[in-house]
Design a protein around this motif. Structure first.
Motif, PDB file in Angstrom:
ATOM      1  N   PRO A  39      14.933  -0.790  -5.553  1.00 22.04           N
ATOM      2  CA  PRO A  39      14.461   0.449  -6.177  1.00 22.04           C
ATOM      3  C   PRO A  39      13.470   0.182  -7.306  1.00 22.04           C
ATOM      4  CG  PRO A  39      16.649  -0.097  -6.973  1.00 22.04           C
ATOM      5  CD  PRO A  39      16.346  -1.078  -5.875  1.00 22.04           C
ATOM      6  N   ARG A  40      12.741   1.192  -7.625  1.00 25.72           N
ATOM      7  CA  ARG A  40      11.788   1.138  -8.739  1.00 25.72           C
ATOM      8  C   ARG A  40      12.543   1.107 -10.057  1.00 25.72           C
ATOM      9  NH1 ARG A  40       9.503   4.531 -12.461  1.00 25.72           N
ATOM     10  NH2 ARG A  40       7.214   4.620 -12.677  1.00 25.72           N
ATOM     11  N   ALA A  51       7.959  -1.879  -5.269  1.00 23.49           N
ATOM     12  CA  ALA A  51       7.934  -0.633  -6.030  1.00 23.49           C
ATOM     13  C   ALA A  51       7.464  -0.864  -7.460  1.00 23.49           C
ATOM     14  CB  ALA A  51       9.325   0.007  -6.024  1.00 23.49           C
ATOM     15  N   ASP A  52       7.920  -1.956  -8.080  1.00 23.58           N
ATOM     16  CA  ASP A  52       7.487  -2.232  -9.445  1.00 23.58           C
ATOM     17  C   ASP A  52       6.079  -2.827  -9.485  1.00 23.58           C
ATOM     18  OD1 ASP A  52       9.641  -1.182 -10.865  1.00 23.58           O
ATOM     19  OD2 ASP A  52      10.834  -2.995 -10.565  1.00 23.58           O
ATOM     20  N   LEU A  53       5.684  -3.521  -8.444  1.00 22.70           N
ATOM     21  CA  LEU A  53       4.286  -3.937  -8.340  1.00 22.70           C
ATOM     22  C   LEU A  53       3.393  -2.699  -8.306  1.00 22.70           C
ATOM     23  CD1 LEU A  53       2.009  -5.991  -7.901  1.00 22.70           C
ATOM     24  CD2 LEU A  53       2.592  -5.984  -5.457  1.00 22.70           C
ATOM     25  N   GLY A  64       0.798  -1.210   0.000  1.00 24.59           N
ATOM     26  CA  GLY A  64       0.000   0.000   0.000  1.00 24.59           C
ATOM     27  C   GLY A  64       0.832   1.263   0.000  1.00 24.59           C
ATOM     28  N   ARG A  65       1.890   1.285   0.806  1.00 23.72           N
ATOM     29  CA  ARG A  65       2.756   2.465   0.861  1.00 23.72           C
ATOM     30  C   ARG A  65       3.411   2.733  -0.492  1.00 23.72           C
ATOM     31  NH1 ARG A  65       4.451   4.623   5.695  1.00 23.72           N
ATOM     32  NH2 ARG A  65       3.393   3.764   7.524  1.00 23.72           N
ATOM     33  N   GLN A  66       3.823   1.676  -1.159  1.00 25.66           N
ATOM     34  CA  GLN A  66       4.454   1.865  -2.465  1.00 25.66           C
ATOM     35  C   GLN A  66       3.441   2.377  -3.494  1.00 25.66           C
ATOM     36  OE1 GLN A  66       7.551   1.784  -3.190  1.00 25.66           O
ATOM     37  NE2 GLN A  66       8.605   0.492  -1.700  1.00 25.66           N
ATOM     38  N   VAL A  67       2.202   1.903  -3.398  1.00 28.58           N
ATOM     39  CA  VAL A  67       1.172   2.389  -4.320  1.00 28.58           C
ATOM     40  C   VAL A  67       0.897   3.872  -4.081  1.00 28.58           C
ATOM     41  CG1 VAL A  67      -1.252   2.189  -4.985  1.00 28.58           C
ATOM     42  CG2 VAL A  67       0.103   0.125  -4.638  1.00 28.58           C
ATOM     43  N   VAL A  68       0.802   4.262  -2.820  1.00 26.21           N
ATOM     44  CA  VAL A  68       0.601   5.675  -2.499  1.00 26.21           C
ATOM     45  C   VAL A  68       1.729   6.519  -3.088  1.00 26.21           C
ATOM     46  CG1 VAL A  68       0.529   7.374  -0.637  1.00 26.21           C
ATOM     47  CG2 VAL A  68      -0.753   5.245  -0.415  1.00 26.21           C
TER      48      VAL A  68
END
Length: 216
Positions: free
Chosen positions: A167-168, A192-194, A14-18
């Motif tokens: 990293p992304r 991050a890539d998800l 969730g944090r990465q999506v935000v």
């Protein structure tokens, strides 16, 4: 700027999506169960809100006015066969009330197939605890398949622990209901890539009402 709501915004996915959504200029409502514990999510483009994804009322109330919804929520203190299908029902009932059509769900790779009709979690020797958790996700998928009026997609990453620190790269592949074959080590695929794949399905939807494998 478009507005996206993320349920389960306090978790790793969730944090990465935000973060990914904000980096693309979206406004985000980050939904968590305890806002005090997740004050660090707050930012100029992020509003932190408390809510329960298993509540039709919370889903409808919080989702109103948003372009799309991301379901990244999970519970370890509630049986998976209770939490996930109930969350699925709350979403498919609450989103039409809110006037929101697009739903992107972060699934789990163990529901993907190793052969037609044979899920990863059906393999002999698969851990019982993991099987119960995965079947909870599968039950949620069944709920979504029966939904009317919601344009959903479930993105299932590789059935391994994803790299939370990598990293992304902005790179990923998608498939169908079966495990992706070939490519780099699945464990190297990052949250991050998800998140890139998740926000891509909001910005430029390519998959509709289906389960999709995503990875490298």
């Amino acid at each position: 700027m478009d507005s996206i709501i993320v349920f389960g915004a306090g978790g790793r996915a969730g944090r990465q999506v935000v973060a990914e959504a904000v980096s693309r200029g979206h406004r985000v409502t980050a939904v968590v169960r305890d806002a005090v514990r997740h004050r660090d999510l707050a930012a100029p483009a992020v509003t932190v809100a408390e809510g329960d994804i298993t509540s039709v009322g919370d889903v409808a109330r919080l989702s109103a006015g948003h372009r799309a919804v991301v379901h990244a929520a999970a519970r370890t203190d509630v049986p998976a066969d209770s939490f996930f299908p109930v969350a699925g029902r709350a979403l498919v009932e609450g989103l039409p009330v809110a006037g929101v059509n697009r739903l992107v769900v972060i699934g789990i790779g163990t529901v993907l197939e190793t052969a037609p009709g044979v899920a990863v979690h059906d393999a002999p020797g698969f851990p019982a605890e993991g099987r119960a958790f995965s079947r909870g996700h599968a039950a949620q998928l069944d709920v979504l398949r029966g939904a009317v009026g919601v344009d959903w997609v479930v993105l299932a990453p590789p059935p391994v622990l994803l790299d939370d620190a990598a990293p992304r790269t902005g790179r990923y592949r998608t498939g169908g209901h079966q495990l992706l074959s070939g490519g780099p080590d699945p464990a190297a695929f990052s949250y991050a890539d998800l998140a890139v794949a998740v926000v891509d399905e909001i910005d430029s939807p390519r998959h509709h009402r289906t389960l999709v494998a995503v990875g490298w």
